[in-house]
Structures are given as structure tokens and as C-alpha cells.
Design a protein around this motif. Structure first.
Motif, PDB file in Angstrom:
ATOM      1  N   VAL A  74      41.933  16.582  60.184  1.00 52.40           N
ATOM      2  CA  VAL A  74      42.662  15.487  59.617  1.00 52.40           C
ATOM      3  C   VAL A  74      44.147  15.737  60.413  1.00 52.40           C
ATOM      4  CG1 VAL A  74      43.899  14.609  57.566  1.00 52.40           C
ATOM      5  CG2 VAL A  74      41.486  15.468  57.447  1.00 52.40           C
ATOM      6  N   ILE A  75      44.832  14.385  60.537  1.00 49.65           N
ATOM      7  CA  ILE A  75      46.164  14.396  61.277  1.00 49.65           C
ATOM      8  C   ILE A  75      46.843  13.200  60.870  1.00 49.65           C
ATOM      9  CG2 ILE A  75      45.353  13.230  63.436  1.00 49.65           C
ATOM     10  CD1 ILE A  75      47.262  15.364  64.927  1.00 49.65           C
ATOM     11  N   GLU A  76      48.169  13.633  60.461  1.00 53.12           N
ATOM     12  CA  GLU A  76      49.134  12.763  60.152  1.00 53.12           C
ATOM     13  C   GLU A  76      49.315  11.604  61.461  1.00 53.12           C
ATOM     14  OE1 GLU A  76      50.352  12.613  57.114  1.00 53.12           O
ATOM     15  OE2 GLU A  76      49.248  14.365  56.697  1.00 53.12           O
ATOM     16  N   ARG A  77      49.336  10.385  60.984  1.00 56.27           N
ATOM     17  CA  ARG A  77      49.631   9.498  61.974  1.00 56.27           C
ATOM     18  C   ARG A  77      50.821   9.443  62.767  1.00 56.27           C
ATOM     19  NH1 ARG A  77      46.822   3.535  60.356  1.00 56.27           N
ATOM     20  NH2 ARG A  77      47.768   3.236  62.219  1.00 56.27           N
ATOM     21  N   ALA A  78      51.776  10.166  62.188  1.00 56.18           N
ATOM     22  CA  ALA A  78      53.186  10.198  63.010  1.00 56.18           C
ATOM     23  C   ALA A  78      52.885  11.225  64.229  1.00 56.18           C
ATOM     24  CB  ALA A  78      54.220  10.975  61.899  1.00 56.18           C
ATOM     25  N   HIS A  79      51.853  11.845  64.194  1.00 55.89           N
ATOM     26  CA  HIS A  79      51.258  12.746  65.236  1.00 55.89           C
ATOM     27  C   HIS A  79      50.636  12.075  66.422  1.00 55.89           C
ATOM     28  CE1 HIS A  79      53.773  15.739  63.330  1.00 55.89           C
ATOM     29  NE2 HIS A  79      52.948  15.913  62.413  1.00 55.89           N
ATOM     30  N   LEU A  80      50.254  10.866  66.249  1.00 54.00           N
ATOM     31  CA  LEU A  80      49.562  10.240  67.193  1.00 54.00           C
ATOM     32  C   LEU A  80      50.011   9.380  68.061  1.00 54.00           C
ATOM     33  CD1 LEU A  80      46.777   8.676  64.561  1.00 54.00           C
ATOM     34  CD2 LEU A  80      46.812  10.768  65.755  1.00 54.00           C
ATOM     35  N   GLY A  81      49.839   9.693  69.534  1.00 54.27           N
ATOM     36  CA  GLY A  81      50.224   9.065  70.616  1.00 54.27           C
ATOM     37  C   GLY A  81      49.274   7.917  70.932  1.00 54.27           C
ATOM     38  N   LYS A  82      49.270   7.568  72.347  1.00 55.28           N
ATOM     39  CA  LYS A  82      48.404   6.627  72.957  1.00 55.28           C
ATOM     40  C   LYS A  82      47.081   6.545  72.759  1.00 55.28           C
ATOM     41  CE  LYS A  82      46.779   5.232  77.585  1.00 55.28           C
ATOM     42  NZ  LYS A  82      46.574   5.624  78.993  1.00 55.28           N
ATOM     43  N   VAL A  83      46.495   5.543  72.224  1.00 55.63           N
ATOM     44  CA  VAL A  83      45.082   5.320  71.837  1.00 55.63           C
ATOM     45  C   VAL A  83      44.445   4.504  72.780  1.00 55.63           C
ATOM     46  CG1 VAL A  83      43.701   4.378  69.986  1.00 55.63           C
ATOM     47  CG2 VAL A  83      45.663   5.353  69.470  1.00 55.63           C
ATOM     48  N   GLU A  84      43.040   5.034  73.123  1.00 49.43           N
ATOM     49  CA  GLU A  84      42.442   4.153  74.096  1.00 49.43           C
ATOM     50  C   GLU A  84      40.984   4.048  73.818  1.00 49.43           C
ATOM     51  OE1 GLU A  84      41.167   4.862  78.930  1.00 49.43           O
ATOM     52  OE2 GLU A  84      42.276   6.382  77.916  1.00 49.43           O
ATOM     53  N   ALA A  85      40.274   2.755  73.546  1.00 51.06           N
ATOM     54  CA  ALA A  85      39.074   2.731  73.240  1.00 51.06           C
ATOM     55  C   ALA A  85      38.160   2.922  74.650  1.00 51.06           C
ATOM     56  CB  ALA A  85      38.731   1.136  72.778  1.00 51.06           C
ATOM     57  N   LEU A  86      36.983   3.582  74.316  1.00 54.71           N
ATOM     58  CA  LEU A  86      36.083   4.016  75.511  1.00 54.71           C
ATOM     59  C   LEU A  86      34.838   3.381  75.217  1.00 54.71           C
ATOM     60  CD1 LEU A  86      37.253   7.776  75.884  1.00 54.71           C
ATOM     61  CD2 LEU A  86      38.040   5.643  76.953  1.00 54.71           C
ATOM     62  N   THR A  87      34.179   2.904  76.269  1.00 53.77           N
ATOM     63  CA  THR A  87      32.728   2.340  76.109  1.00 53.77           C
ATOM     64  C   THR A  87      32.020   2.860  77.561  1.00 53.77           C
ATOM     65  OG1 THR A  87      33.361   0.197  77.256  1.00 53.77           O
ATOM     66  CG2 THR A  87      33.136   0.548  74.838  1.00 53.77           C
ATOM     67  N   GLY A  88      30.688   2.782  77.469  1.00 51.17           N
ATOM     68  CA  GLY A  88      30.092   3.024  78.713  1.00 51.17           C
ATOM     69  C   GLY A  88      30.233   4.363  79.384  1.00 51.17           C
ATOM     70  N   ASP A  89      30.462   4.449  80.823  1.00 52.05           N
ATOM     71  CA  ASP A  89      30.536   5.599  81.377  1.00 52.05           C
ATOM     72  C   ASP A  89      32.024   6.191  80.933  1.00 52.05           C
ATOM     73  OD1 ASP A  89      28.350   5.540  82.828  1.00 52.05           O
ATOM     74  OD2 ASP A  89      29.186   4.455  84.610  1.00 52.05           O
ATOM     75  N   ASP A  90      33.031   5.592  80.641  1.00 51.46           N
ATOM     76  CA  ASP A  90      34.481   6.049  80.329  1.00 51.46           C
ATOM     77  C   ASP A  90      34.027   6.963  79.036  1.00 51.46           C
ATOM     78  OD1 ASP A  90      35.848   4.683  82.530  1.00 51.46           O
ATOM     79  OD2 ASP A  90      36.238   3.176  81.068  1.00 51.46           O
ATOM     80  N   ALA A  91      33.301   6.628  78.113  1.00 50.83           N
ATOM     81  CA  ALA A  91      32.928   7.300  76.779  1.00 50.83           C
ATOM     82  C   ALA A  91      32.230   8.387  77.139  1.00 50.83           C
ATOM     83  CB  ALA A  91      32.398   6.419  75.897  1.00 50.83           C
ATOM     84  N   ARG A  92      31.073   8.313  78.029  1.00 49.45           N
ATOM     85  CA  ARG A  92      30.385   9.215  78.591  1.00 49.45           C
ATOM     86  C   ARG A  92      30.991  10.653  79.275  1.00 49.45           C
ATOM     87  NH1 ARG A  92      27.000  10.058  82.706  1.00 49.45           N
ATOM     88  NH2 ARG A  92      27.323   7.924  83.323  1.00 49.45           N
ATOM     89  N   HIS A  93      31.842  10.228  80.117  1.00 51.56           N
ATOM     90  CA  HIS A  93      32.762  10.928  80.873  1.00 51.56           C
ATOM     91  C   HIS A  93      33.931  11.680  79.954  1.00 51.56           C
ATOM     92  CE1 HIS A  93      30.725  10.073  84.301  1.00 51.56           C
ATOM     93  NE2 HIS A  93      31.127   8.711  84.502  1.00 51.56           N
TER      94      HIS A  93
END
Length: 151
Positions: A74-93
Motif C-alpha cells: 500500500v502507498i499513499e497517492r501523494a508518493h506516486l509519480g508518472k503512470v504508464e499503461a503497458l501492453t504486449g511486449d512492453d508489459a512482458r519486458h
């Protein structure tokens, strides 16, 4: 801020394979040794598989107005930075060759998508989290506060 909830349950195919394995264990034990032994071996295998599937598939991903929960972490949202959705090879890698050993991973082999979330808390040893999800765009939208069209 967006909200999101997902349970990373094991797929039905795993349950079917577990049932077939249990029947197989019952038969290969019951034929030479007896029905009681077959039931004991098959029942034990079934119990262990069900417990494993419920524990492993019980991982939950939740986002609310205050925090992100991924499995037991669990982490507070105040400590979250950039968010990136990953699919396909990007998710696997992201779970493999491109992964920082210090990153927190919530990996489920049967889930094809993921979201990478930068951690900005200087006290946290993990530079980012990679979270398995069936809906990377929806989870990323909930974390960034953007909306995404549902398909």
C-alpha cells in the motif's frame, strides 16, 4: 481522483486443469492401491490446489482517493509519480529484461497487461511499481485522474 478495483483471480482454465489433475491422481492411486488411498491422494491434491489458487488469485488492485493497494503493498497517492499503461511486449519486458531489481512487482503470469507507477517517496527503496492488470488503461486513468472510454 479516480477509483479502481480489480481481483487478479486465476483463469477458469487453471481450475479445469486442476480438476483433471485431481481425477488423474485419484485414478492412478486408486487402481493399484484402492479407492480410499485414491480419494486421500486426490482430495489432498485438490485441497492444496484450491488453497493455492485462492491465495495466488486473491491479489487485489485498488485505487481510491488516498492510496494505491497492489496485493499486500500500500502507498499513499501523494508518493506516486508518472503512470504508464503497458501492453504486449512492453508489459512482458517490464516484468523481465527491463525490470529494475529494486522495483516492486505484482506479477500474475495469466494477466497480459500492466501499469508502471513511479514512486517519488525518497524513503521507499523501490523506484517504481509494476502492477499486473487486465485493464491497464483503466488503472492508469484511475491513478492519473483521467477518464478512459470503456470497451
Amino acid at each position: 481522483m479516480g477509483t479502481y478495483r480489480e481481483n487478479l483471480r486465476v483463469p477458469v482454465s487453471w481450475w479445469i486443469i486442476a480438476a483433471a489433475a485431481t481425477v488423474t491422481l485419484f485414478v492412478i492411486t486408486a487402481v493399484p492401491v484402492g479407492t480410499f488411498a485414491g480419494a486421500l491422494v486426490g482430495g489432498t491434491a485438490l485441497l492444496l490446489l484450491v488453497l493455492f489458487f485462492l491465495q495466488y488469485g486473491g491479489a487485489r488492485v485498488e485505487v481510491d482517493g488516498e492510496r494505491l493497494r497492489a496485493g499486500r503493498a500500500v502507498i499513499e497517492r501523494a508518493h506516486l509519480g508518472k503512470v504508464e499503461a503497458l501492453t504486449g511486449d512492453d508489459a512482458r519486458h517490464a516484468f523481465g529484461r527491463d525490470c529494475d531489481p529494486k522495483a516492486y512487482l505484482l506479477l500474475r503470469s495469466y494477466v497480459r497487461g500492466a501499469v508502471r507507477v513511479e514512486i517519488t517517496d525518497p524513503r521507499d527503496p523501490a523506484p517504481y511499481w509494476v502492477i499486473a492488470t487486465r485493464h491497464p488503461d483503466r488503472l492508469a486513468a484511475a491513478l492519473t485522474g483521467n477518464s478512459v472510454a470503456r470497451s
